[in-house]
Design a protein around this motif. Structure first.
Motif, mmCIF file in Angstrom:
data_model
loop_
_atom_site.group_PDB
_atom_site.id
_atom_site.type_symbol
_atom_site.label_atom_id
_atom_site.label_comp_id
_atom_site.label_asym_id
_atom_site.label_seq_id
_atom_site.Cartn_x
_atom_site.Cartn_y
_atom_site.Cartn_z
ATOM 1 N N PHE A 48 -24.480 -6.269 -50.845
ATOM 2 C CA PHE A 48 -25.617 -5.474 -51.310
ATOM 3 C C PHE A 48 -25.791 -4.235 -50.441
ATOM 4 O O PHE A 48 -26.016 -3.125 -50.945
ATOM 5 C CB PHE A 48 -26.877 -6.333 -51.282
ATOM 6 C CG PHE A 48 -28.109 -5.658 -51.809
ATOM 7 C CD1 PHE A 48 -28.230 -5.345 -53.153
ATOM 8 C CD2 PHE A 48 -29.153 -5.334 -50.954
ATOM 9 C CE1 PHE A 48 -29.361 -4.720 -53.642
ATOM 10 C CE2 PHE A 48 -30.294 -4.711 -51.434
ATOM 11 C CZ PHE A 48 -30.403 -4.403 -52.778
ATOM 12 N N MET A 49 -25.677 -4.401 -49.116
ATOM 13 C CA MET A 49 -25.784 -3.263 -48.208
ATOM 14 C C MET A 49 -24.637 -2.273 -48.422
ATOM 15 O O MET A 49 -24.810 -1.059 -48.281
ATOM 16 C CB MET A 49 -25.790 -3.749 -46.761
ATOM 17 C CG MET A 49 -27.076 -4.412 -46.319
ATOM 18 S SD MET A 49 -28.507 -3.280 -46.300
ATOM 19 C CE MET A 49 -29.321 -3.790 -47.819
ATOM 20 N N GLY A 50 -23.452 -2.790 -48.749
ATOM 21 C CA GLY A 50 -22.333 -1.904 -49.028
ATOM 22 C C GLY A 50 -22.591 -1.016 -50.238
ATOM 23 O O GLY A 50 -22.269 0.188 -50.212
ATOM 24 N N LEU A 51 -23.176 -1.591 -51.278
ATOM 25 C CA LEU A 51 -23.521 -0.796 -52.458
ATOM 26 C C LEU A 51 -24.562 0.274 -52.122
ATOM 27 O O LEU A 51 -24.453 1.426 -52.567
ATOM 28 C CB LEU A 51 -24.048 -1.714 -53.562
ATOM 29 C CG LEU A 51 -23.027 -2.634 -54.238
ATOM 30 C CD1 LEU A 51 -23.713 -3.553 -55.241
ATOM 31 C CD2 LEU A 51 -21.942 -1.818 -54.934
ATOM 32 N N LEU A 52 -25.563 -0.110 -51.337
ATOM 33 C CA LEU A 52 -26.590 0.861 -50.955
ATOM 34 C C LEU A 52 -26.017 1.961 -50.072
ATOM 35 O O LEU A 52 -26.374 3.137 -50.210
ATOM 36 C CB LEU A 52 -27.736 0.151 -50.236
ATOM 37 C CG LEU A 52 -28.582 -0.821 -51.066
ATOM 38 C CD1 LEU A 52 -29.743 -1.362 -50.236
ATOM 39 C CD2 LEU A 52 -29.116 -0.143 -52.317
ATOM 40 N N ALA A 53 -25.110 1.597 -49.156
ATOM 41 C CA ALA A 53 -24.491 2.600 -48.292
ATOM 42 C C ALA A 53 -23.625 3.570 -49.112
ATOM 43 O O ALA A 53 -23.607 4.779 -48.849
ATOM 44 C CB ALA A 53 -23.646 1.918 -47.224
ATOM 45 N N PHE A 54 -22.941 3.037 -50.114
ATOM 46 C CA PHE A 54 -22.129 3.904 -50.982
ATOM 47 C C PHE A 54 -23.016 4.858 -51.774
ATOM 48 O O PHE A 54 -22.712 6.047 -51.899
ATOM 49 C CB PHE A 54 -21.298 3.037 -51.920
ATOM 50 C CG PHE A 54 -20.433 3.823 -52.868
ATOM 51 C CD1 PHE A 54 -19.336 4.538 -52.406
ATOM 52 C CD2 PHE A 54 -20.721 3.852 -54.225
ATOM 53 C CE1 PHE A 54 -18.544 5.268 -53.281
ATOM 54 C CE2 PHE A 54 -19.940 4.584 -55.100
ATOM 55 C CZ PHE A 54 -18.845 5.295 -54.633
ATOM 56 N N ALA A 55 -24.138 4.339 -52.295
ATOM 57 C CA ALA A 55 -25.074 5.200 -53.026
ATOM 58 C C ALA A 55 -25.672 6.258 -52.108
ATOM 59 O O ALA A 55 -25.830 7.429 -52.504
ATOM 60 C CB ALA A 55 -26.178 4.353 -53.654
ATOM 61 N N ALA A 56 -25.995 5.889 -50.863
ATOM 62 C CA ALA A 56 -26.538 6.850 -49.912
ATOM 63 C C ALA A 56 -25.515 7.934 -49.578
ATOM 64 O O ALA A 56 -25.864 9.111 -49.409
ATOM 65 C CB ALA A 56 -26.987 6.129 -48.644
ATOM 66 N N LEU A 57 -24.238 7.554 -49.490
ATOM 67 C CA LEU A 57 -23.186 8.528 -49.227
ATOM 68 C C LEU A 57 -23.053 9.527 -50.372
ATOM 69 O O LEU A 57 -22.897 10.732 -50.144
ATOM 70 C CB LEU A 57 -21.859 7.803 -48.993
ATOM 71 C CG LEU A 57 -20.629 8.691 -48.741
ATOM 72 C CD1 LEU A 57 -20.828 9.522 -47.477
ATOM 73 C CD2 LEU A 57 -19.367 7.850 -48.637
ATOM 74 N N ILE A 214 -38.905 -2.081 -53.761
ATOM 75 C CA ILE A 214 -38.156 -2.916 -54.703
ATOM 76 C C ILE A 214 -36.876 -3.448 -54.071
ATOM 77 O O ILE A 214 -36.566 -4.647 -54.157
ATOM 78 C CB ILE A 214 -37.836 -2.115 -55.983
ATOM 79 C CG1 ILE A 214 -39.131 -1.815 -56.755
ATOM 80 C CG2 ILE A 214 -36.863 -2.877 -56.874
ATOM 81 C CD1 ILE A 214 -38.932 -0.873 -57.926
ATOM 82 N N LEU A 215 -36.121 -2.577 -53.386
ATOM 83 C CA LEU A 215 -34.838 -3.004 -52.812
ATOM 84 C C LEU A 215 -35.033 -3.998 -51.673
ATOM 85 O O LEU A 215 -34.288 -4.982 -51.559
ATOM 86 C CB LEU A 215 -34.062 -1.780 -52.324
ATOM 87 C CG LEU A 215 -33.587 -0.809 -53.406
ATOM 88 C CD1 LEU A 215 -32.883 0.388 -52.787
ATOM 89 C CD2 LEU A 215 -32.683 -1.505 -54.403
ATOM 90 N N LEU A 216 -36.029 -3.768 -50.819
ATOM 91 C CA LEU A 216 -36.289 -4.727 -49.749
ATOM 92 C C LEU A 216 -36.883 -6.012 -50.307
ATOM 93 O O LEU A 216 -36.568 -7.114 -49.827
ATOM 94 C CB LEU A 216 -37.232 -4.111 -48.714
ATOM 95 C CG LEU A 216 -37.574 -5.005 -47.513
ATOM 96 C CD1 LEU A 216 -36.323 -5.425 -46.763
ATOM 97 C CD2 LEU A 216 -38.542 -4.288 -46.578
#
Length: 253
Positions: A48-57, A214-216
């Motif tokens: 889940f954190m990987g997806l969020l990090a990719f979206a942030a990038l 929502i995400l947290l």
């Protein structure tokens, strides 16, 4: 079976973002099969954190973060993002701890060895003669869920900071309108720029607060469900042990 949630936790769960998370598919289900694997909850959190990090990038490459900081002079969006990152890091650490407790409980179910874990202390305590299972269950529930209450509170703070930004933004907009004495068509561009500044603060902080909430909330909801299953399985194992012990007792005088 787990200990009843506190009034503070119930009030926090009624937050808009958390309420939305509770209605997402699978958010209230028992632990998934991948979560039952060795440190599966932590691995799911990493994905889940990987997806969020990719979206942030992707947002950073598009220049969205830079524009977000420039458009919000209050820096409330930065506070919300930093709070989300910190709480998400804590959720990952908590997922690791709960995963270790799950492994210890599975070991107790298969081998009977339950030393050095929450469930082990619960099983050992309830096995004593005259033990109060309800009190031990409260202790186990507090260890499994107690630390989550502060995280839920911080999750609600994200939403409140977003609403605070909305109030500040509309206040700036109202002040700019109040200072307007006459309308000069030649200054319409500068006027619109000053008016939309307050509106931008209101919208950006609200969107950031809702998104973080929502995400947290999704992460904390899975932690709660995993902790619920841990407490329920420990209680079931304790009851099964009592039933096995009762079955070997003599029934005659």
């Amino acid at each position: 079976m787990s200990s009843p949630p506190s009034p503070q936790a119930n009030a926090t769960h009624r937050m808009f973002g958390a309420l939305l998370v509770r209605h997402l598919p699978g958010s209230r289900h028992a632990p998934l099969s991948i979560e039952r694997a060795d440190q599966g909850l932590f691995l799911l959190w990493l994905a889940f954190m990987g997806l969020l990090a990719f979206a942030a990038l992707l947002l950073w490459q598009a220049g969205a973060w830079h524009r977000l900081i420039e458009a919000d002079p209050t820096r409330l969006t930065v506070v919300i993002v930093l709070m989300f990152i910190g709480c998400s890091g804590w959720a990952g650490q908590r997922a690791w701890v709960l995963g270790r407790q799950r492994t210890a409980l599975d070991l107790a179910q298969h081998t009977g060895q339950h030393a050095g874990s929450w469930s082990g202390e619960f099983l050992h305590g309830t096995a004593q003669p005259g033990a109060d299972r309800a009190s031990w269950l409260l202790v186990l529930g507090e260890r499994a869920h107690g630390a989550h209450e502060m995280a839920w509170w911080l999750n609600g703070i994200q939403l409140k900071l977003g609403l605070l930004g909305k109030v500040i933004g509309f206040s700036i907009l109202a002040l700019n309108l109040g200072q307007l004495e006459s309308f000069d068509p030649s200054q319409s561009a500068q006027l619109l720029k000053s008016l939309t500044g307050g509106l931008g603060i209101a919208l950006l902080t609200t969107v950031t607060g809702l998104t973080g909430n929502i995400l947290l909330g999704l992460q904390l909801m899975r932690l709660d469900r995993f902790a619920d299953a841990l407490v329920a399985d420990a209680l079931a194992l304790s009851l099964a042990s009592d039933g096995a012990s009762d079955g070997h007792r003599p029934t005659g005088p």
